[in-house]
Design a protein around this motif. Structure first.
Motif, PDB file in Angstrom:
ATOM      1  N   GLU A   9      42.458 -40.680   6.995  1.00  0.00           N
ATOM      2  CA  GLU A   9      41.936 -40.125   5.751  1.00  0.00           C
ATOM      3  C   GLU A   9      42.748 -38.910   5.312  1.00  0.00           C
ATOM      4  OE1 GLU A   9      37.762 -39.442   5.730  1.00  0.00           O
ATOM      5  OE2 GLU A   9      37.246 -41.556   6.075  1.00  0.00           O
ATOM      6  N   ARG A  30      36.300 -46.975   1.923  1.00  0.00           N
ATOM      7  CA  ARG A  30      36.403 -45.513   1.988  1.00  0.00           C
ATOM      8  C   ARG A  30      37.829 -45.075   1.665  1.00  0.00           C
ATOM      9  NH1 ARG A  30      34.856 -40.376   1.302  1.00  0.00           N
ATOM     10  NH2 ARG A  30      35.653 -38.980   2.929  1.00  0.00           N
ATOM     11  N   ASP A  83      38.413 -45.308  -1.951  1.00  0.00           N
ATOM     12  CA  ASP A  83      37.747 -44.179  -2.611  1.00  0.00           C
ATOM     13  C   ASP A  83      38.600 -42.918  -2.541  1.00  0.00           C
ATOM     14  OD1 ASP A  83      35.508 -45.658  -3.319  1.00  0.00           O
ATOM     15  OD2 ASP A  83      34.327 -45.031  -1.565  1.00  0.00           O
TER      16      ASP A  83
END
Length: 372
Positions: free
Chosen positions: A169, A196, A199
């Protein structure tokens, strides 16, 4: 310098008037426009030049050779098959090797081949269980610090990573700050992990269905997430080996013509005789049109964009009117490039095809770089 490129567009012979490498107008060139201009009458069907964001090599040369001679050989080889823009794609390797590749590129004054838009870093931030032909000893967890060091060495435009890995991330965020496109691939991500990552700013999926879990009705993974997500694009390798035509048709039907981009994942064997070659630090066997490791693992392809388009049309994966999008415009848009369309204000990158779909002319910035 002015050039006039003549060919059939939407079924009618027209002139593409080019000024200093950019499209100025499409229509019938007037007397004033023809004066002093270089005329290229292709006598073929004009399409936007193909844009390939996933190229490891061609013509016997490999991106990891880290030399301008190798880079030009690759660009010239793919230009013969209609590619006018590409990203040189790396494999997982020691840091010093990756740095050498990234720093070897220099924009030359004289160039004979496809435009080089930068690099696609496909490794080392990938999952060991989904590494494909990438050597496991050179894989590492995603790292913003390492990525910044790579970016300082050369122009990375596209990054493939496995978002489920530790640091995934944070590295996606760093890549977006560095204005890289993030693509998810070589990954064991679940559906939720992939969503995720999207996103957080990931925008595409690297060679959809390959080096990731297939579709499963109770355990959807990255492939399902990429298909389900309307704001992402997906790469497809249409060589008849990597993805079955029926599955490719499903992907295009789900994503639509504006969210699929053809890529080759081509290695050095393009336009070379079949035999044994080296790739990613190991041996590969090029036989019967397929490129594999000795253990049978697919190791890139011998594909060209010309053949990818022909394969897609032959198997009904897309329609003739879809080719400008899937072979050019979608990839150009992903990279934020004003190319991939035959329209004023866009780069004069064009390909002319014969009635049989073979490339007859490749034109980069209004200049012919290949003529059959």
């Amino acid at each position: 310098m002015r050039a006039i490129i003549r060919g059939s567009i939407h079924g009618r012979v027209q002139d593409v008037i080019v000024e200093d490498g950019w499209i100025e107008r499409i229509g019938d060139a007037g007397v004033g426009e023809r004066t002093g201009a270089r005329l290229v009458d292709t006598a073929g069907r004009l399409l936007p030049g193909f844009v390939d964001v996933h190229v490891h090599g061609g013509g016997g040369a490999d991106v990891m050779d880290a030399s301008m001679e190798a880079f030009e050989q690759i660009a010239a080889t793919h230009a013969k098959h209609g590619t006018t823009s590409l990203l040189f794609t790396t494999v997982a390797a020691p840091d010093e090797d990756l740095m050498a590749v990234l720093s070897a590129w220099r924009h030359p004054a004289d160039w004979h081949g496809a435009d080089v838009l930068g690099f696609h870093l496909e490794g080392p931030f990938i999952h060991p269980d989904r590494r494909g032909a990438h050597p496991v000893e050179h894989l590492r967890a995603p790292s913003p610090e390492v990525l910044r060091a790579y970016a300082a060495a050369g122009p990375i435009r596209l990054l493939t990573l496995a978002p489920e890995l530790p640091g995934g991330e944070e590295t996606i965020r760093a890549a977006r700050e560095l204005r890289m496109v993030v693509s998810l691939g070589h990954s064991a991500a679940t559906y939720d992990e992939a969503m995720r990552a999207f996103d957080l700013g990931a925008q595409s999926a690297t060679h959809l269905f390959n080096a990731m879990a297939g579709l499963h009705h109770r355990q959807p993974g990255l492939a399902a997430a990429a298909l389900d997500r309307p704001d992402t694009v997906v790469e497809l390798i249409l060589d008849g080996v990597h993805v079955h035509p029926a599955v490719a048709r499903l992907a295009v039907r789900i994503k639509g013509r504006h969210a699929v981009m053809l890529v080759t994942d081509a290695v050095s064997v393009v336009d070379m005789p079949e035999g044994r070659y080296r790739f990613a630090g190991g041996e590969l066997l090029f036989r019967d049109g397929e490129v594999r490791r000795p253990d049978g693992t697919l190791a890139g392809s011998a594909l060209t964009m010309e053949r990818a388009v022909q394969t897609g049309l032959r198997h009904g994966v897309f329609r003739p009117e879809d080719v400008p999008d899937v072979a050019a415009a979608n990839a150009a848009r992903l990279l934020g490039e004003r190319r991939g369309r035959i329209a004023p204000g866009h780069r004069a990158d064009l390909v002319a095809l014969s009635d049989e779909g073979a490339v007859t002319h490749t034109i980069v910035g209004g200049r012919v770089v290949h003529r059959a």
